[in-house]
Design an enzyme around this catalytic site. Structure first.
Site, PDB file in Angstrom:
ATOM      1  N   ASP A 141       2.896  -2.021  55.539  1.00 51.17           N
ATOM      2  CA  ASP A 141       3.645  -1.868  54.291  1.00 51.17           C
ATOM      3  C   ASP A 141       4.060  -3.228  53.732  1.00 51.17           C
ATOM      4  O   ASP A 141       5.043  -3.332  53.002  1.00 51.17           O
ATOM      5  CB  ASP A 141       4.883  -0.989  54.538  1.00 51.17           C
ATOM      6  CG  ASP A 141       5.500  -0.479  53.253  1.00 51.17           C
ATOM      7  OD1 ASP A 141       6.694  -0.111  53.258  1.00 51.17           O
ATOM      8  OD2 ASP A 141       4.793  -0.469  52.216  1.00 51.17           O
ATOM      9  N   LYS A 144      -0.069  -6.221  49.896  1.00 49.71           N
ATOM     10  CA  LYS A 144      -1.213  -5.287  49.961  1.00 49.71           C
ATOM     11  C   LYS A 144      -2.540  -5.999  50.239  1.00 49.71           C
ATOM     12  O   LYS A 144      -3.440  -5.409  50.801  1.00 49.71           O
ATOM     13  CB  LYS A 144      -1.289  -4.460  48.663  1.00 49.71           C
ATOM     14  CG  LYS A 144       0.044  -3.778  48.324  1.00 49.71           C
ATOM     15  CD  LYS A 144       0.670  -3.049  49.523  1.00 49.71           C
ATOM     16  CE  LYS A 144       2.145  -2.778  49.342  1.00 49.71           C
ATOM     17  NZ  LYS A 144       2.826  -2.382  50.618  1.00 49.71           N
ATOM     18  N   ASP A 169       0.766   2.349  53.843  1.00 46.08           N
ATOM     19  CA  ASP A 169       1.440   2.802  52.628  1.00 46.08           C
ATOM     20  C   ASP A 169       0.735   2.217  51.396  1.00 46.08           C
ATOM     21  O   ASP A 169       0.039   1.205  51.488  1.00 46.08           O
ATOM     22  CB  ASP A 169       2.916   2.340  52.642  1.00 46.08           C
ATOM     23  CG  ASP A 169       3.723   2.980  51.512  1.00 46.08           C
ATOM     24  OD1 ASP A 169       4.718   2.377  51.090  1.00 46.08           O
ATOM     25  OD2 ASP A 169       3.332   4.073  51.029  1.00 46.08           O
ATOM     26  N   ASN A 170       0.900   2.854  50.251  1.00 43.24           N
ATOM     27  CA  ASN A 170       0.482   2.310  48.953  1.00 43.24           C
ATOM     28  C   ASN A 170      -1.011   2.128  48.753  1.00 43.24           C
ATOM     29  O   ASN A 170      -1.439   1.219  48.016  1.00 43.24           O
ATOM     30  CB  ASN A 170       1.159   0.951  48.712  1.00 43.24           C
ATOM     31  CG  ASN A 170       2.628   0.978  48.941  1.00 43.24           C
ATOM     32  OD1 ASN A 170       3.150   0.282  49.826  1.00 43.24           O
ATOM     33  ND2 ASN A 170       3.328   1.802  48.166  1.00 43.24           N
ATOM     34  N   GLU A 199       7.164   6.152  45.693  1.00 46.28           N
ATOM     35  CA  GLU A 199       8.560   6.449  46.009  1.00 46.28           C
ATOM     36  C   GLU A 199       9.411   6.607  44.742  1.00 46.28           C
ATOM     37  O   GLU A 199       9.331   5.809  43.822  1.00 46.28           O
ATOM     38  CB  GLU A 199       9.177   5.349  46.915  1.00 46.28           C
ATOM     39  CG  GLU A 199       8.959   3.928  46.476  1.00 46.28           C
ATOM     40  CD  GLU A 199       7.742   3.302  47.113  1.00 46.28           C
ATOM     41  OE1 GLU A 199       6.803   4.047  47.446  1.00 46.28           O
ATOM     42  OE2 GLU A 199       7.708   2.079  47.262  1.00 46.28           O
TER      43      GLU A 199
HETATM   44  C1  LIG Z   1       1.414 -14.051  54.428  1.00 44.54           C
HETATM   45  C2  LIG Z   1       2.305 -12.855  54.312  1.00 44.54           C
HETATM   46  C3  LIG Z   1       1.708 -11.657  54.987  1.00 44.54           C
HETATM   47  N1  LIG Z   1       2.407 -11.401  56.189  1.00 44.54           N
HETATM   48  C4  LIG Z   1       3.668 -10.894  56.214  1.00 44.54           C
HETATM   49  N2  LIG Z   1       4.310 -10.940  57.392  1.00 44.54           N
HETATM   50  C5  LIG Z   1       5.575 -10.468  57.479  1.00 44.54           C
HETATM   51  N3  LIG Z   1       6.256  -9.928  56.439  1.00 44.54           N
HETATM   52  C6  LIG Z   1       5.613  -9.873  55.260  1.00 44.54           C
HETATM   53  C7  LIG Z   1       4.304 -10.337  55.080  1.00 44.54           C
HETATM   54  N4  LIG Z   1       3.934 -10.108  53.807  1.00 44.54           N
HETATM   55  C8  LIG Z   1       4.995  -9.537  53.186  1.00 44.54           C
HETATM   56  N5  LIG Z   1       6.009  -9.407  54.061  1.00 44.54           N
HETATM   57  C9  LIG Z   1       7.306  -8.819  53.789  1.00 44.54           C
HETATM   58  O1  LIG Z   1       7.110  -7.430  53.559  1.00 44.54           O
HETATM   59  C10 LIG Z   1       7.835  -7.008  52.382  1.00 44.54           C
HETATM   60  C11 LIG Z   1       6.843  -6.855  51.280  1.00 44.54           C
HETATM   61  C12 LIG Z   1       6.376  -5.646  50.938  1.00 44.54           C
HETATM   62  C13 LIG Z   1       5.345  -5.512  49.873  1.00 44.54           C
HETATM   63  N6  LIG Z   1       5.405  -4.164  49.307  1.00 44.54           N
HETATM   64  C14 LIG Z   1       4.993  -3.982  48.044  1.00 44.54           C
HETATM   65  O2  LIG Z   1       4.553  -4.893  47.362  1.00 44.54           O
HETATM   66  C15 LIG Z   1       5.169  -2.619  47.461  1.00 44.54           C
HETATM   67  C16 LIG Z   1       5.136  -2.489  46.073  1.00 44.54           C
HETATM   68  C17 LIG Z   1       5.322  -1.243  45.456  1.00 44.54           C
HETATM   69  C18 LIG Z   1       5.263  -1.146  43.996  1.00 44.54           C
HETATM   70  C19 LIG Z   1       4.647  -0.047  43.387  1.00 44.54           C
HETATM   71  C20 LIG Z   1       4.606   0.066  41.995  1.00 44.54           C
HETATM   72  C21 LIG Z   1       5.173  -0.925  41.213  1.00 44.54           C
HETATM   73  F1  LIG Z   1       5.160  -0.823  39.873  1.00 44.54           F
HETATM   74  C22 LIG Z   1       5.801  -2.025  41.811  1.00 44.54           C
HETATM   75  C23 LIG Z   1       5.850  -2.124  43.198  1.00 44.54           C
HETATM   76  C24 LIG Z   1       5.560  -0.102  46.227  1.00 44.54           C
HETATM   77  C25 LIG Z   1       5.594  -0.230  47.622  1.00 44.54           C
HETATM   78  O3  LIG Z   1       5.801   0.852  48.437  1.00 44.54           O
HETATM   79  C26 LIG Z   1       5.395  -1.470  48.249  1.00 44.54           C
HETATM   80  O4  LIG Z   1       5.402  -1.525  49.622  1.00 44.54           O
HETATM   81  C27 LIG Z   1       8.809  -8.139  52.155  1.00 44.54           C
HETATM   82  C28 LIG Z   1       9.362  -8.224  50.762  1.00 44.54           C
HETATM   83  C29 LIG Z   1       7.991  -9.354  52.547  1.00 44.54           C
HETATM   84  O5  LIG Z   1       8.807 -10.470  52.827  1.00 44.54           O
HETATM   85 MG   LIG Z   2       5.264   0.466  50.475  1.00 43.61          MG
END
Ligand SMILES: CCCNc1ncnc2c1ncn2[C@@H]1O[C@H](/C=C/CNC(=O)c2cc(-c3ccc(F)cc3)cc(O)c2O)[C@H](C)[C@H]1O
Ligand SMILES: [Mg+2]
Length: 214
Positions: A141, A144, A169-170, A199
């Site tokens: 999650d 993406k 997810d997503n 969601e």
């Molecule tokens: C190099 C890093 C990779 N490694 C990583 N390692 C560790 N942690 C990581 C890594 N990459 C990211 N993260 C952390 O995970 C979180 C990030 C989560 C991201 N989730 C989405 O982008 C999303 C968007 C929508 C959405 C839907 C429709 C819309 F209109 C707008 C938004 C819906 C949803 O259900 C979604 O989960 C957090 C903010 C971020 O720090």
């Molecule tokens: Mg999600």
């Protein structure tokens, strides 16, 4: 300066949820995100699908990629058997700090190991540093465009065994096209799509459940 969305979500939990009651923490976040301010938690509708997969797998070892505010972390941890090992990775320290407080409010800190760092750096260290052999369940999650590279990395690091479950997810919104293409066409996985909604909205989204065949 203005608070952040994760900070406002935490305050809603502290105001409306009962300490030590995971269900009330989940409800407080869902109420806040549905009626006050949308946030990218897996949410209640997809959350029920997540619950059913966790209960069915009854995992001894779980990895979550992307803790965010800890909503799915709490949903998963509350269903785990005693002694299960649950590692969740979050690379944004400010976000991790909020998640730790949400998890503590639910009283689940003893069941969860929140590790700050990037999945790409931490996945290769799982065996030596965290004493993990393989994961029974992985919940994806995070960003993406990282689902596919991290899945390949978990394969390379021998962290998946025959029967390991990936739950993503997503896969529709925002979408993970390269991951879906790979996982649905790979002979090493058997995949199933669970249709649902983004969601707190009526927009289509869903979870992809994939069994690693070894
Ligand atoms: C190099 C890093 C990779 N490694 C990583 N390692 C560790 N942690 C990581 C890594 N990459 C990211 N993260 C952390 O995970 C979180 C990030 C989560 C991201 N989730 C989405 O982008 C999303 C968007 C929508 C959405 C839907 C429709 C819309 F209109 C707008 C938004 C819906 C949803 O259900 C979604 O989960 C957090 C903010 C971020 O720090
Ligand atoms: Mg999600």
């Amino acid at each position: 300066t203005r608070s952040t969305r994760p900070q406002r979500l935490l305050h809603a939990v502290q105001k409306n949820a009962t300490r030590g009651d995971p269900r009330s923490v989940i409800n407080a976040i869902d109420q806040f995100c549905r009626h006050k301010e949308w946030a990218m938690n897996v949410g209640d509708e997809k959350g029920c699908i997540l619950d059913s997969v966790v209960s069915e797998v009854n995992p001894s070892t779980v990895l979550e990629l992307g803790t965010y505010c800890g909503y799915s972390t709490v949903r998963i941890a509350r269903l785990l058997p005693p002694g299960a090992k649950f590692i969740t990775l979050e690379f944004n320290p400010k976000v991790a700090k909020i998640a730790r407080q949400v998890i503590a409010w639910a009283g689940l800190e003893d069941k969860i190991q929140l590790v700050e760092g990037a999945s790409g750096d931490l996945i290769p260290k799982m065996k030596e540093q965290f004493g993990v052999e393989t994961f029974d369940l992985v919940f994806l999650d995070h960003w993406k465009d990282r689902y596919l590279p991290d899945t390949k990395l978990m394969e390379e690091c021998g962290l998946l065994k025959k029967g390991s479950i990936l739950l993503a997810d997503n896969v529709i919104c925002p979408g993970t096209p390269d991951y879906l293409e790979y996982i649905r066409n790979s002979p090493r996985y058997k995949s199933q799509y669970f249709k649902s909604h983004l969601e707190y909205t009526k927009v289509e989204d869903g979870l992809e459940k994939s069994v690693f065949l070894g």
